[in-house]
Motif scaffolding. Structure first.
Motif, PDB file in Angstrom:
ATOM      1  N   ARG A 195      -2.678 -24.563  23.298  1.00  0.00           N
ATOM      2  CA  ARG A 195      -1.354 -24.201  23.826  1.00  0.00           C
ATOM      3  C   ARG A 195      -0.608 -25.375  24.198  1.00  0.00           C
ATOM      4  O   ARG A 195      -0.938 -25.940  25.033  1.00  0.00           O
ATOM      5  CB  ARG A 195      -1.485 -22.923  24.706  1.00  0.00           C
ATOM      6  N   VAL A 200      -6.167 -24.179  26.875  1.00  0.00           N
ATOM      7  CA  VAL A 200      -6.172 -22.995  27.725  1.00  0.00           C
ATOM      8  C   VAL A 200      -7.368 -22.102  27.512  1.00  0.00           C
ATOM      9  O   VAL A 200      -7.583 -21.550  26.548  1.00  0.00           O
ATOM     10  CB  VAL A 200      -4.791 -22.247  27.483  1.00  0.00           C
ATOM     11  N   ALA A 203      -8.039 -17.760  26.617  1.00  0.00           N
ATOM     12  CA  ALA A 203      -6.627 -17.203  25.902  1.00  0.00           C
ATOM     13  C   ALA A 203      -6.614 -16.115  25.040  1.00  0.00           C
ATOM     14  O   ALA A 203      -5.794 -15.340  24.744  1.00  0.00           O
ATOM     15  CB  ALA A 203      -5.813 -18.558  25.440  1.00  0.00           C
ATOM     16  N   GLU A 242      -5.755 -22.167  17.076  1.00  0.00           N
ATOM     17  CA  GLU A 242      -6.747 -21.072  17.383  1.00  0.00           C
ATOM     18  C   GLU A 242      -7.870 -21.384  16.423  1.00  0.00           C
ATOM     19  O   GLU A 242      -7.409 -21.354  14.992  1.00  0.00           O
ATOM     20  CB  GLU A 242      -6.182 -19.863  17.210  1.00  0.00           C
TER      21      GLU A 242
END
Length: 381
Positions: A195, A200, A203, A242
């Protein structure tokens, strides 16, 4: 074409396995090397050497035996490691290859091997190329290929997995993607995402009975930010990334969810349970492996790259072979590299998907991150 006696020699460890056999066959087809086929079982190596014909030799070698590895690597221009699991081998084969004066290519490797070379770099003039498979490897090469064909990428959402046989090496490495695995051996972080230019933690969350885009049925979807994916995001300047491992088979899912976060996650016994579960999930069904990359470029245009493989091990062998061939022909310089960062993206992608036997790559325009849009236009490479 029969290689001449003075043709460079490429040694392939793990040559009797699913990945190594595919790599050896593809290298033989490229025609730039003689082959030394290495593994613990002589009979399948000898069968493969006979199939490949003159210029291929079978040599019994145990990758846990330093003397045998040294003998195997002697005289090789390049050693391509297709044995596993990577967390057990680490840099053992690499050091033998480098000590023998050879370059080294590994279809896996990644973070655990990188850490070893950070502490003890390879000798000058030698190339070490890691992550030369499907995941890691093709998983980073395709976003780089796509980024060169437009205004650059802003975000990537990836889904990979399927129903296929599970080799011992694959089972061991897959278990290391679970929460609670040995941090010294893992090659990423479960539940993490990229991110705004940084990793992160926690997340995302794992979801069962989710419907990943382009997959034929609901599955257990497990977020896992690989170290390769984090390096990719940083080098391409992505705002978001992702990554999800997709597990459609209910029996394999049951094993994975039962051991996640537990100390026994990466044991040999659990790996055997996972292999048996995968075989039961596959029984009576057509095997497949999908790598789906949902891309948004810097002009907010959306598209998807959809790779469908009948056998991910065959494609892993092909990526390793193409990378080893590039090193052999002087296309990759000295130092420690990821394959996706140093092979030619366009030429490599075209070679990997030159025939449908290996797999297909579709480019689907107008696809939102939530799934396939109605009326999307498709193109096949």
């Amino acid at each position: 074409m029969t290689p001449l006696p003075d043709t460079p020699l490429v040694g392939v460890t793990g040559a009797s396995g699913a990945v190594g056999t595919a790599a050896a066959r593809f290298l033989r087809g490229l025609g730039h090397a003689r082959l030394r086929l290495g593994g613990r079982r002589h009979a399948p190596l000898a069968d493969l050497a006979r199939e490949l014909g003159p210029g291929a030799e079978a040599v019994t070698v145990d990758v846990e035996d330093p003397a045998a590895l040294a003998s195997f690597a002697a005289g090789c221009a390049v050693v391509l490691n297709c044995a596993g699991p990577s967390y057990r081998i680490v840099d053992r084969v690499a050091r033998a290859a480098l000590d023998a004066g050879a370059h080294y290519v590994d279809v896996t490797g990644d973070a655990p091997v990188r850490r070893r070379f950070d502490a003890d770099p390879p000798r000058p003039g030698r190339a070490v190329v890691l992550s030369a498979g499907v995941l890691p490897g093709l998983s980073a090469l395709l976003p780089r290929w796509a980024a060169l064909r437009g205004p650059g990428l802003r975000s990537v959402v990836a889904y990979c997995g399927g129903l296929e046989r599970c080799t011992p090496a694959a089972a061991g490495d897959l278990l290391l993607s679970l929460p609670g695995a040995d941090p010294a051996a893992v090659f990423g972080e479960p539940l993490a995402a990229w991110r705004d230019g940084r990793r992160v933690s926690r997340a995302l969350r794992a979801v069962d009975e989710a419907q990943p885009p382009f997959f034929p049925a609901p599955a257990f979807v497990q977020p896992f930010l690989t170290d390769e994916a984090a390096r990719l995001a940083a080098s391409l300047g992505l705002a978001e990334l992702e990554w999800y491992n997709v597990h459609p088979g209910p029996r394999a899912r049951s094993v994975l969810t039962a051991v996640a976060g537990r100390p026994e996650a990466a044991t040999a016994r659990t790996a055997e349970r996972l292999r048996a579960a995968a075989d039961l999930d596959l029984a009576g069904r057509v095997p497949y492996y999908l790598l789906v990359l949902l891309l948004t470029d810097r002009q907010a245009r959306e598209r998807a790259l959809v790779v469908r493989l009948s056998d991910s091990y065959r494609m892993t062998g092909r990526v390793g072979a193409v990378t080893a061939d590039a090193v052999l022909r002087g296309g990759i310089g000295a130092g420690v590299h990821d394959a996706a960062e140093v092979v030619d993206p366009d030429a490599t992608v075209r070679l990997l998907f030159a025939d449908a036997e290996a797999g297909t790559l579709r480019v689907v325009e107008g696809v939102a991150a939530a799934g396939e849009a109605a009326g999307a236009e498709e193109g096949t490479l």
